[in-house]
Design a protein around this motif. Structure first.
Motif, PDB file in Angstrom:
ATOM      1  N   ASP A   6     -14.803   3.955   7.370  1.00 33.08           N
ATOM      2  CA  ASP A   6     -14.364   4.134   5.979  1.00 33.08           C
ATOM      3  C   ASP A   6     -13.122   5.018   5.916  1.00 33.08           C
ATOM      4  OD1 ASP A   6     -16.480   2.604   5.036  1.00 33.08           O
ATOM      5  OD2 ASP A   6     -17.757   4.347   4.652  1.00 33.08           O
ATOM      6  N   LYS A   9     -10.129   3.031   7.044  1.00 29.41           N
ATOM      7  CA  LYS A   9      -9.744   2.074   5.996  1.00 29.41           C
ATOM      8  C   LYS A   9      -8.972   2.789   4.892  1.00 29.41           C
ATOM      9  CE  LYS A   9     -11.536  -1.330   2.824  1.00 29.41           C
ATOM     10  NZ  LYS A   9     -12.676  -1.841   2.116  1.00 29.41           N
ATOM     11  N   THR A  10      -9.432   3.962   4.512  1.00 28.86           N
ATOM     12  CA  THR A  10      -8.750   4.741   3.477  1.00 28.86           C
ATOM     13  C   THR A  10      -7.349   5.132   3.939  1.00 28.86           C
ATOM     14  OG1 THR A  10     -10.848   5.567   2.633  1.00 28.86           O
ATOM     15  CG2 THR A  10      -8.886   6.818   2.051  1.00 28.86           C
ATOM     16  N   GLN A  12      -5.413   3.446   5.914  1.00 35.38           N
ATOM     17  CA  GLN A  12      -4.581   2.254   5.783  1.00 35.38           C
ATOM     18  C   GLN A  12      -4.159   2.035   4.333  1.00 35.38           C
ATOM     19  OE1 GLN A  12      -7.173  -0.583   8.068  1.00 35.38           O
ATOM     20  NE2 GLN A  12      -5.167  -1.191   8.857  1.00 35.38           N
ATOM     21  N   GLU A  13      -5.064   2.291   3.401  1.00 35.82           N
ATOM     22  CA  GLU A  13      -4.757   2.117   1.975  1.00 35.82           C
ATOM     23  C   GLU A  13      -3.710   3.110   1.499  1.00 35.82           C
ATOM     24  OE1 GLU A  13      -8.616   2.496   0.211  1.00 35.82           O
ATOM     25  OE2 GLU A  13      -9.246   0.495   0.891  1.00 35.82           O
ATOM     26  N   LYS A  14      -3.661   4.289   2.111  1.00 37.17           N
ATOM     27  CA  LYS A  14      -2.709   5.336   1.714  1.00 37.17           C
ATOM     28  C   LYS A  14      -1.344   5.189   2.383  1.00 37.17           C
ATOM     29  CE  LYS A  14      -6.021   8.991   0.663  1.00 37.17           C
ATOM     30  NZ  LYS A  14      -6.348  10.392   0.918  1.00 37.17           N
ATOM     31  N   ASP A  16       2.286   4.608   3.412  1.00 41.21           N
ATOM     32  CA  ASP A  16       3.529   4.501   2.644  1.00 41.21           C
ATOM     33  C   ASP A  16       4.577   3.780   3.497  1.00 41.21           C
ATOM     34  OD1 ASP A  16       5.822   4.763   1.138  1.00 41.21           O
ATOM     35  OD2 ASP A  16       5.863   6.943   1.204  1.00 41.21           O
ATOM     36  N   LYS A  45       5.432  -1.189   8.749  1.00 44.58           N
ATOM     37  CA  LYS A  45       4.097  -1.782   8.775  1.00 44.58           C
ATOM     38  C   LYS A  45       3.168  -0.886   9.573  1.00 44.58           C
ATOM     39  CE  LYS A  45       5.477  -6.453   8.144  1.00 44.58           C
ATOM     40  NZ  LYS A  45       6.331  -7.437   8.630  1.00 44.58           N
ATOM     41  N   CYS A  46       1.880  -0.979   9.248  1.00 44.35           N
ATOM     42  CA  CYS A  46       0.861  -0.194   9.943  1.00 44.35           C
ATOM     43  C   CYS A  46      -0.242  -1.140  10.397  1.00 44.35           C
ATOM     44  CB  CYS A  46       0.301   0.867   9.004  1.00 44.35           C
ATOM     45  SG  CYS A  46      -1.056   1.800   9.706  1.00 44.35           S
ATOM     46  N   SER A  72      -9.739  12.402   2.979  1.00 40.94           N
ATOM     47  CA  SER A  72     -10.110  12.556   1.566  1.00 40.94           C
ATOM     48  C   SER A  72      -9.288  13.640   0.870  1.00 40.94           C
ATOM     49  CB  SER A  72     -11.594  12.891   1.444  1.00 40.94           C
ATOM     50  OG  SER A  72     -11.842  14.212   1.909  1.00 40.94           O
ATOM     51  N   PHE A 102       0.984   8.885   5.513  1.00 44.02           N
ATOM     52  CA  PHE A 102      -0.297   8.695   4.830  1.00 44.02           C
ATOM     53  C   PHE A 102      -0.512   9.837   3.836  1.00 44.02           C
ATOM     54  CE2 PHE A 102      -0.491   6.900   9.062  1.00 44.02           C
ATOM     55  CZ  PHE A 102      -0.927   5.612   8.808  1.00 44.02           C
TER      56      PHE A 102
END
Length: 104
Positions: A6, A9-10, A12-14, A16, A45-46, A72, A102
């Motif tokens: 998790d 994954k977070t 990756q979502e952050k 820039d 890209k990441c 977090s 990130f």
């Protein structure tokens, strides 16, 4: 967050992409001395890969709780490093780049 997966994954979502323009870097992560993954940052890209990457310019070693706290925003990466909860093997200056790539 309940797991290392998790937290990754977070991350990756952050990501820039604008902060990664022109970069070609490999960040390794060793979590709880049992889980290895790498983040390959290249041309805005990441890519996440499981397992140890011999091309990692820096490998960050920590436990899962520290990783989850950093991702977090509950734990400051520099404080974790100074407190011995995070260790960097390789080019330590690249580890500083993670906060740009990130952001919280």
């Amino acid at each position: 967050m309940t797991s290392v997966a998790d937290a990754v994954k977070t991350m990756q979502e952050k990501f820039d992409p604008s902060a990664a323009a022109g970069l070609d870097l490999v960040f390794g992560f060793r979590i709880d001395d049992t889980k290895n993954f790498s983040l390959i940052v290249k041309d805005s890209k990441c890519e996440l890969k499981e397992g140890e990457n011999p091309d990692a310019q820096v490998t960050l070693v920590m436990d899962g709780e520290t990783l989850q706290g950093i991702v977090s925003g509950e734990t400051d990466g520099m404080q974790a490093f100074m407190g011995g909860k995070l260790r960097a093997e390789g080019d330590m200056m690249l580890a500083m780049k993670l906060s740009e790539l990130f952001p919280s």
